[in-house]
Scaffold this motif. Structure first.
Motif: not given
Length: 259
Positions: A3-5, A10-11, A14, A35, A37-38, A42
């Motif tokens: 996942a992009p942070p 950090r994602p 988590e 995870e 992402g931002a 999903t």
């Protein structure tokens, strides 16, 4: 798929070793590591009973995890209780399969319910919300295509209109994460596409990541940036829509003849 942070490196979400057992010794979720992402949607796909809704409801603690960790921007949600849990929940918006509106209230009153975690109880009881909240509610009604429905009772709306109100109410929270639990399963195909287009557009504009449970694989492919496939309480696929192949679908859903 990593996942992009988020902004902090950090994602935003988590999940580590998440297990849920409604009956001891019979896990519905079997050590989920995930995870989020931002940004973007999903989509979580899989057969009924595989734990998709349980996963979402563990994230916002509507269902208590048996063990494991769930961190929202570094804060461990599974350890929270009381006021701390209430404060964390208001950071997570939720769109429900069956809308979860208060049927006897107006559309505007339902939207303002999204601010209940932010205003004193006496203000909510007297319906004396800040002018800023009322203005935002009107702006969101316009954004979801219902500008003239503020005074309409929720029980007078169609299914698609109710889900639009549900999306607007969730965004009233100004959430850091939005969970959508089968939001189109009660809608006809055309309305389902319209609702997902709206969800994708508004959350994209707001920069809010979405975790979407959905049965329709083609809609998942169309609207999600990432697909997570679950089977028997475990993740068996995690990748972009274009990587989801027939072999993966067989691993997720089982069988051959339905494809």
């Amino acid at each position: 798929m990593a996942a992009p942070p988020g902004a902090g490196g950090r994602p935003p979400l988590e999940i580590r070793g998440l297990v849920k057992e409604y009956v001891p010794g019979t896990p519905v979720l079997r050590g989920i590591d995930l995870e989020i992402g931002a940004e973007g949607i999903t989509a979580v796909i899989g057969p009924s009973g595989t734990g998709k809704s349980t996963l979402l409801r563990c994230i916002n603690r509507l269902v208590e995890p048996t063990r494991g960790e769930i961190r929202l921007r570094g804060e461990e949600l599974t350890r929270l209780s009381g006021k701390a849990l209430r404060l964390a929940r208001r950071r997570i918006g939720m769109v429900f399969q069956e809308y979860n509106l208060v049927e006897r209230l107006s559309v505007m009153e339902n939207l303002l319910c999204g601010r209940l975690g932010y205003v004193p109880l006496w203000r909510a009881w007297l319906r004396r919300y800040p002018a800023e909240d009322i203005a935002r509610a009107f702006a969101l009604l316009d954004a979801v295509g219902l500008p003239d429905y503020a005074t309409r009772r929720a029980d007078a709306l169609s299914g698609g209109q109710r889900q639009r109100v549900g999306i607007a109410r969730a965004l009233m929270q100004r959430p850091e994460l939005l969970l959508a639990d089968e939001p189109t399963s009660s809608l006809d195909p055309k309305t389902a596409v319209e609702v997902l287009e709206l969800l994708a557009r508004l959350t994209g504009e707001a920069g809010v990541p979405v975790v979407l449970n959905i049965h329709n694989v083609e809609l998942a492919r169309r609207f999600a940036r990432r697909i997570v496939g679950m089977s028997q309480g475990a993740i068996v696929f995690d990748g972009p829509p274009e990587a989801l192949e027939t072999a993966h679908l067989r691993a997720i859903y089982g069988g051959e003849d339905w494809l």
